[in-house]
Design a protein around this motif. Structure first.
Motif, PDB file in Angstrom:
ATOM      1  N   ASP A 175     -11.996  14.879  -1.136  1.00 24.76           N
ATOM      2  CA  ASP A 175     -12.499  13.523  -0.894  1.00 24.76           C
ATOM      3  C   ASP A 175     -12.491  12.721  -2.201  1.00 24.76           C
ATOM      4  O   ASP A 175     -12.078  11.560  -2.241  1.00 24.76           O
ATOM      5  N   GLY A 176     -12.906  13.375  -3.280  1.00 24.34           N
ATOM      6  CA  GLY A 176     -12.935  12.723  -4.594  1.00 24.34           C
ATOM      7  C   GLY A 176     -11.544  12.295  -5.033  1.00 24.34           C
ATOM      8  O   GLY A 176     -11.338  11.201  -5.561  1.00 24.34           O
ATOM      9  N   LEU A 177     -10.565  13.178  -4.763  1.00 27.81           N
ATOM     10  CA  LEU A 177      -9.178  12.869  -5.115  1.00 27.81           C
ATOM     11  C   LEU A 177      -8.705  11.641  -4.331  1.00 27.81           C
ATOM     12  O   LEU A 177      -8.039  10.752  -4.872  1.00 27.81           O
ATOM     13  N   GLY A 178      -9.070  11.607  -3.048  1.00 27.80           N
ATOM     14  CA  GLY A 178      -8.717  10.459  -2.207  1.00 27.80           C
ATOM     15  C   GLY A 178      -9.319   9.182  -2.767  1.00 27.80           C
ATOM     16  O   GLY A 178      -8.645   8.149  -2.855  1.00 27.80           O
ATOM     17  N   ARG A 179     -10.583   9.262  -3.193  1.00 30.76           N
ATOM     18  CA  ARG A 179     -11.229   8.069  -3.758  1.00 30.76           C
ATOM     19  C   ARG A 179     -10.571   7.659  -5.071  1.00 30.76           C
ATOM     20  O   ARG A 179     -10.437   6.477  -5.365  1.00 30.76           O
ATOM     21  N   ALA A 180     -10.137   8.658  -5.846  1.00 36.23           N
ATOM     22  CA  ALA A 180      -9.456   8.342  -7.108  1.00 36.23           C
ATOM     23  C   ALA A 180      -8.189   7.540  -6.827  1.00 36.23           C
ATOM     24  O   ALA A 180      -7.903   6.536  -7.495  1.00 36.23           O
ATOM     25  N   LEU A 181      -7.452   7.962  -5.800  1.00 32.52           N
ATOM     26  CA  LEU A 181      -6.227   7.246  -5.452  1.00 32.52           C
ATOM     27  C   LEU A 181      -6.557   5.825  -4.985  1.00 32.52           C
ATOM     28  O   LEU A 181      -5.920   4.848  -5.408  1.00 32.52           O
ATOM     29  N   LEU A 182      -7.593   5.732  -4.143  1.00 29.66           N
ATOM     30  CA  LEU A 182      -8.009   4.423  -3.640  1.00 29.66           C
ATOM     31  C   LEU A 182      -8.405   3.514  -4.805  1.00 29.66           C
ATOM     32  O   LEU A 182      -8.042   2.334  -4.858  1.00 29.66           O
ATOM     33  N   ILE A 183      -9.141   4.078  -5.755  1.00 32.83           N
ATOM     34  CA  ILE A 183      -9.576   3.300  -6.917  1.00 32.83           C
ATOM     35  C   ILE A 183      -8.363   2.830  -7.721  1.00 32.83           C
ATOM     36  O   ILE A 183      -8.293   1.673  -8.153  1.00 32.83           O
ATOM     37  N   ALA A 184      -7.383   3.740  -7.889  1.00 35.34           N
ATOM     38  CA  ALA A 184      -6.178   3.343  -8.630  1.00 35.34           C
ATOM     39  C   ALA A 184      -5.493   2.173  -7.929  1.00 35.34           C
ATOM     40  O   ALA A 184      -5.047   1.214  -8.579  1.00 35.34           O
ATOM     41  N   LEU A 185      -5.440   2.215  -6.598  1.00 45.17           N
ATOM     42  CA  LEU A 185      -4.799   1.127  -5.861  1.00 45.17           C
ATOM     43  C   LEU A 185      -5.581  -0.183  -6.032  1.00 45.17           C
ATOM     44  O   LEU A 185      -4.988  -1.253  -6.210  1.00 45.17           O
ATOM     45  N   VAL A 186      -6.915  -0.075  -6.005  1.00 40.04           N
ATOM     46  CA  VAL A 186      -7.732  -1.279  -6.185  1.00 40.04           C
ATOM     47  C   VAL A 186      -7.561  -1.838  -7.599  1.00 40.04           C
ATOM     48  O   VAL A 186      -7.462  -3.054  -7.788  1.00 40.04           O
ATOM     49  N   VAL A 187      -7.496  -0.948  -8.581  1.00 41.23           N
ATOM     50  CA  VAL A 187      -7.286  -1.412  -9.957  1.00 41.23           C
ATOM     51  C   VAL A 187      -5.934  -2.116 -10.063  1.00 41.23           C
ATOM     52  O   VAL A 187      -5.826  -3.196 -10.662  1.00 41.23           O
ATOM     53  N   ALA A 188      -4.893  -1.521  -9.455  1.00 37.38           N
ATOM     54  CA  ALA A 188      -3.570  -2.154  -9.486  1.00 37.38           C
ATOM     55  C   ALA A 188      -3.645  -3.530  -8.827  1.00 37.38           C
ATOM     56  O   ALA A 188      -3.094  -4.515  -9.337  1.00 37.38           O
ATOM     57  N   ALA A 189      -4.375  -3.619  -7.700  1.00 40.50           N
ATOM     58  CA  ALA A 189      -4.493  -4.901  -6.998  1.00 40.50           C
ATOM     59  C   ALA A 189      -5.287  -5.912  -7.824  1.00 40.50           C
ATOM     60  O   ALA A 189      -5.076  -7.120  -7.718  1.00 40.50           O
ATOM     61  N   SER A 190      -6.185  -5.425  -8.691  1.00 39.45           N
ATOM     62  CA  SER A 190      -6.965  -6.320  -9.544  1.00 39.45           C
ATOM     63  C   SER A 190      -6.087  -7.058 -10.547  1.00 39.45           C
ATOM     64  O   SER A 190      -6.507  -8.042 -11.143  1.00 39.45           O
ATOM     65  N   LEU A 191      -4.868  -6.527 -10.742  1.00 39.94           N
ATOM     66  CA  LEU A 191      -3.986  -7.114 -11.753  1.00 39.94           C
ATOM     67  C   LEU A 191      -3.036  -8.152 -11.154  1.00 39.94           C
ATOM     68  O   LEU A 191      -2.247  -8.776 -11.867  1.00 39.94           O
ATOM     69  N   VAL A 192      -3.123  -8.332  -9.835  1.00 39.66           N
ATOM     70  CA  VAL A 192      -2.231  -9.271  -9.146  1.00 39.66           C
ATOM     71  C   VAL A 192      -2.405 -10.693  -9.693  1.00 39.66           C
ATOM     72  O   VAL A 192      -1.438 -11.424  -9.882  1.00 39.66           O
ATOM     73  N   GLY A 193      -3.661 -11.064  -9.996  1.00 43.28           N
ATOM     74  CA  GLY A 193      -3.947 -12.408 -10.483  1.00 43.28           C
ATOM     75  C   GLY A 193      -3.306 -12.693 -11.822  1.00 43.28           C
ATOM     76  O   GLY A 193      -2.594 -13.698 -11.991  1.00 43.28           O
ATOM     77  N   ILE A 194      -3.516 -11.805 -12.787  1.00 38.58           N
ATOM     78  CA  ILE A 194      -2.940 -12.069 -14.114  1.00 38.58           C
ATOM     79  C   ILE A 194      -1.424 -11.969 -14.062  1.00 38.58           C
ATOM     80  O   ILE A 194      -0.719 -12.657 -14.825  1.00 38.58           O
ATOM     81  N   ALA A 195      -0.903 -11.158 -13.139  1.00 35.12           N
ATOM     82  CA  ALA A 195       0.549 -11.081 -12.978  1.00 35.12           C
ATOM     83  C   ALA A 195       1.110 -12.451 -12.566  1.00 35.12           C
ATOM     84  O   ALA A 195       2.107 -12.923 -13.120  1.00 35.12           O
ATOM     85  N   ALA A 196       0.431 -13.105 -11.597  1.00 42.06           N
ATOM     86  CA  ALA A 196       0.892 -14.424 -11.148  1.00 42.06           C
ATOM     87  C   ALA A 196       0.740 -15.453 -12.264  1.00 42.06           C
ATOM     88  O   ALA A 196       1.621 -16.296 -12.489  1.00 42.06           O
ATOM     89  N   LEU A 197      -0.382 -15.367 -12.980  1.00 41.58           N
ATOM     90  CA  LEU A 197      -0.622 -16.290 -14.089  1.00 41.58           C
ATOM     91  C   LEU A 197       0.473 -16.136 -15.157  1.00 41.58           C
ATOM     92  O   LEU A 197       1.029 -17.116 -15.657  1.00 41.58           O
ATOM     93  N   GLY A 198       0.780 -14.861 -15.485  1.00 47.01           N
ATOM     94  CA  GLY A 198       1.805 -14.587 -16.492  1.00 47.01           C
ATOM     95  C   GLY A 198       3.164 -15.111 -16.068  1.00 47.01           C
ATOM     96  O   GLY A 198       3.913 -15.678 -16.867  1.00 47.01           O
ATOM     97  N   LEU A 199       3.482 -14.952 -14.793  1.00 45.34           N
ATOM     98  CA  LEU A 199       4.772 -15.424 -14.295  1.00 45.34           C
ATOM     99  C   LEU A 199       4.855 -16.945 -14.382  1.00 45.34           C
ATOM    100  O   LEU A 199       5.887 -17.511 -14.755  1.00 45.34           O
ATOM    101  N   PHE A 200       3.745 -17.601 -14.069  1.00 48.46           N
ATOM    102  CA  PHE A 200       3.725 -19.058 -14.159  1.00 48.46           C
ATOM    103  C   PHE A 200       3.948 -19.503 -15.610  1.00 48.46           C
ATOM    104  O   PHE A 200       4.789 -20.364 -15.879  1.00 48.46           O
ATOM    105  N   VAL A 201       3.204 -18.889 -16.527  1.00 47.34           N
ATOM    106  CA  VAL A 201       3.386 -19.226 -17.948  1.00 47.34           C
ATOM    107  C   VAL A 201       4.838 -18.996 -18.343  1.00 47.34           C
ATOM    108  O   VAL A 201       5.437 -19.775 -19.087  1.00 47.34           O
ATOM    109  N   SER A 202       5.424 -17.938 -17.794  1.00 51.78           N
ATOM    110  CA  SER A 202       6.794 -17.575 -18.130  1.00 51.78           C
ATOM    111  C   SER A 202       7.800 -18.644 -17.719  1.00 51.78           C
ATOM    112  O   SER A 202       8.853 -18.783 -18.337  1.00 51.78           O
ATOM    113  N   THR A 203       7.470 -19.407 -16.664  1.00 53.73           N
ATOM    114  CA  THR A 203       8.405 -20.450 -16.240  1.00 53.73           C
ATOM    115  C   THR A 203       8.257 -21.723 -17.073  1.00 53.73           C
ATOM    116  O   THR A 203       9.062 -22.628 -16.960  1.00 53.73           O
ATOM    117  N   LEU A 204       7.181 -21.764 -17.901  1.00 54.21           N
ATOM    118  CA  LEU A 204       6.917 -22.997 -18.649  1.00 54.21           C
ATOM    119  C   LEU A 204       7.697 -23.068 -19.950  1.00 54.21           C
ATOM    120  O   LEU A 204       7.913 -24.142 -20.488  1.00 54.21           O
TER     121      LEU A 204
END
Ligand SMILES: Nc1ncnc2c1ncn2[C@@H]1O[C@H](COP(=O)(O)OP(=O)(O)OP(=O)(O)O)[C@@H](O)[C@H]1O
Ligand SMILES: [Mg+2]
Lengths: 305, 324
Positions: free
Chosen positions: A192-221
């Motif tokens: 169960d702990g391993l499953g939660r670790a994977l879930l947490i990793a996915l949530v952490v990856a999803a937490s980076l979606v915002g800065i990824a979009a921000l970075g891409l926007f800056v990149s077009t400027l």
């Protein structure tokens, strides 16, 4: 029609002349594959992943050394949120190194790596002049931008998993593994702990979606990859600092980093979803707003580099 | 702006021109008027030389034709379709080399081409490797195809850029200074490559400063200066517009110059053992007879045909400084 002509042209030149044509929808993903290969063959990408993989190793060794005399790790770690709660448990269970490493890299190392890759995505191509050849190929501006964003998101996932897998490996080598205690004090099995670790990793990856979009926007400027990377990382640091200033609490819920450490709530029993949902919603909002801004900018931009 | 519908019907252009611009104008942000009211017509099947001094707007024109920048005003049609609106339908038929090659230094030459080919959604992935190999072969890079592009010499990079334009059979090739950095063999190969492509029916639009090169391969040419089109037409007609010069080779230059003036030649210039002049209206045989009668020892006598360079200088002026 010209597309049909293009297809017959291509077919008659190759040895596959007369072969049945694959759907063009599939051909269009050739760019995605090429982009993936190009990004992960870059020395810089591998160096960033190397740094991320090294963090759990350093944390693991430090904890091992500090506790080798039998004492336990103190609670006063440098990280807010779930950091200290996790670090004190590493000696009992190596799985906690995964949570600790993610909590340690999420505030800076991970988003910095994303900022570098996202900032360079378009500006780096403009800088090298390769952008004009991609566009006359013709890659199509929308298609190219979507491909770039997909690759940055893929990098978010790969970067997070690099930290998690490295931490799990180090944790398994240096510390015992077994059932674990949640923040709420209940016991859950190792699986169960391993499953939660994977879930947490996915949530952490999803937490980076915002800065990824921000970075891409800056990149077009800008036409300079370095400038785009520096700006994105600079924005990250600024937001992280502003998020600590109490007087700004009215706007802090709109900072992309505000709910980052909510991933620790996945270790509660039952899981506390409020901040997790707010975090994912905020990341989605950033993706929509800055994704659209990047699209509006990039599709109307003069490419002179 | 490059993602308009790819389904617009193809329209026949009057006169079958591959490139046709009307009043095409570009003012860069910052106010620089780089191209000013350009009306360019490139006939199908021609090898078209695009000439002009540095900063005259050649690359800017090419960028507009390729949909990289939006014209300030005016229209451009390529292969009969409006640009940049029809980019996705037009550009797969166009191979381009714009302002020199641009490569991924950390990839091999072959991988660079594979990447550019993958960017084209109309390129068949099953024939990709063979097409890349034959493009490398065509520019003489087969042996160096596995080398990292950052280790390429200037000429090798230029060849790889050309290979990128030749990944597919094209209806139009746009080459911005294609022989820049090439060795003499490379230049000759490019010239024969251009001729070969043209004989297969590809229209080649070629910008260059090397006028004898243009004269050797081009059927048509246009001359730009300070963003404006000065002239366009068949190469033979362009240099025919400038008259050739009478050249007399003789040790007696003083006498020769005097006789030529008496015979009605204008603009007589003496240089070492040569006297040149604008040929007079009368029969040149009589001019020669007059020289011999006056005791001038004539070693050589003839009219030098005006080169494209003479035409170019006559049209764009002698000045060396780049216009601001
Ligand atoms: N990105 C840009 N921003 C502003 N002005 C530009 C830009 N690119 C070119 N110009 C200006 O536009 C004019 C035309 O430049 P262009 O590059 O089209 O000339 P060119 O004919 O290709 O010259 P060359 O023979 O040197 O390649 C020049 O005056 C130049 O300074
Ligand atoms: Mg130029």
């Amino acid at each position: 029609m010209s597309q049909a002509e293009a297809a017959t042209d291509a077919v008659t030149t190759g040895p596959a002349a007369g072969a049945v044509r694959a759907p063009r929808l599939l051909w269009t993903f050739g760019l995605l594959r090429s982009e993936l290969l190009t990004t992960f063959r870059r020395w810089r990408t591998l160096a960033l992943l190397g740094v991320l993989a090294a963090v759990p190793i350093l944390v693991g060794i430090a904890v091992k050394i500090e506790t080798s005399d039998g004492s336990s790790v103190g609670g006063g770690g440098p990280d807010g949120g779930g950091g200290p709660a996790f670090i004190s448990q590493i000696t009992n269970n190596g799985l906690f190194l995964v949570f600790t490493a993610l909590a340690a890299t999420l505030p800076f190392f991970l988003p910095m790596a994303i900022g570098v890759v996202a900032g360079d995505a378009v500006a780096g191509e403009a800088n090298a002049g390769t952008l004009r050849y991609l566009l006359v190929a013709p890659a199509g501006r929308t298609r190219l931008l979507l491909t770039k964003y997909a690759i940055v998101l893929a990098f978010c996932l790969v970067a997070t998993l690099t930290v998690a897998v490295s931490a799990l490996t180090v944790g398994a080598v240096l510390f015992p593994l077994g059932d674990l205690t949640t923040i709420s004090g209940t016991q859950i099995s190792f699986a169960d702990g391993l499953g939660r670790a994977l879930l947490i990793a996915l949530v952490v990856a999803a937490s980076l979606v915002g800065i990824a979009a921000l970075g891409l926007f800056v990149s077009t400027l800008t036409g300079s990859g370095i400038a785009a990377m520096a700006t994105t990382v600079g924005l990250l640091i600024t937001v992280q600092i502003l998020d600590q200033i109490p007087q700004l609490h009215a706007i802090q819920p709109y900072f992309f980093s505000h709910y980052w450490l909510s991933f620790a709530d996945l270790m509660r029993e039952p899981v506390y979803w409020d901040d997790l949902v707010k975090n994912l919603g905020l990341q989605g909002l950033y993706a929509v707003v800055f994704g659209s801004a990047a699209w509006a900018r990039f599709t109307a931009k003069d490419i002179t580099a | 702006m490059g993602d308009a519908s790819a389904t617009e019907p193809e329209q026949g252009e009057p006169g079958d021109s591959v490139i046709a611009t009307r009043g095409l104008t570009k003012r860069y942000r910052g106010g620089q008027l780089a191209v000013d009211g350009l009306d360019l017509t490139v006939p199908a099947g021609s090898v078209f030389g695009f000439l002009g001094p540095n900063g005259s707007g050649k690359t800017t024109t090419i960028r507009m034709l390729m949909g990289l920048i939006e014209p300030t005003s005016g229209t451009a049609r390529v292969l009969g379709r409006p640009m940049p609106r029809a980019s996705r339908a037009v550009l797969p038929h166009v191979g381009a080399l714009i302002e020199g090659p641009a490569l991924y230094g950390f990839l091999s030459g072959r991988d660079n081409l594979l990447r550019y080919d993958a960017a084209d959604p109309t390129a068949d992935p099953r024939t990709r490797r063979t097409r890349v190999a034959s493009a490398l072969e065509r520019v003489g890079l087969t042996a160096a195809g596995g080398k990292k592009a950052k280790a390429y010499s200037l000429g090798m990079k230029q060849r790889l850029g050309l290979a990128g334009a030749l990944l597919q059979p094209r209806r139009l090739l746009v080459l911005d200074e294609p022989t820049n950095g090439l060795d003499p063999q490379g230049m000759r190969e490019i010239r024969s490559l251009v001729r070969e492509l043209a004989s297969d029916g590809t229209t080649v639009f070629l910008s260059s400063h090397l006028l004898d090169e243009i004269e050797q391969v081009c059927t048509h040419a246009a001359v730009m200066a300070q963003g404006r089109l000065i002239t366009q037409g068949a190469v033979a007609d362009l240099s025919a517009g400038v008259r050739g010069r009478l050249v007399v080779t003789t040790p007696d230059t003083g006498d020769a110059a005097r006789v030529l003036k008496e015979q009605g030649a204008a603009d007589v210039v003496v240089a070492e053992d040569r006297v040149t002049a604008e040929p007079p209206e009368r029969d040149l045989a009589e001019v020669n007879a007059a020289l011999v009668t006056a005791g001038v020892r004539v070693r050589g006598f003839g009219v030098e045909r005006a080169s494209l360079e003479d035409a170019f200088v006559a049209l764009t002026g002698e000045g060396f400084d780049v216009a601001g």
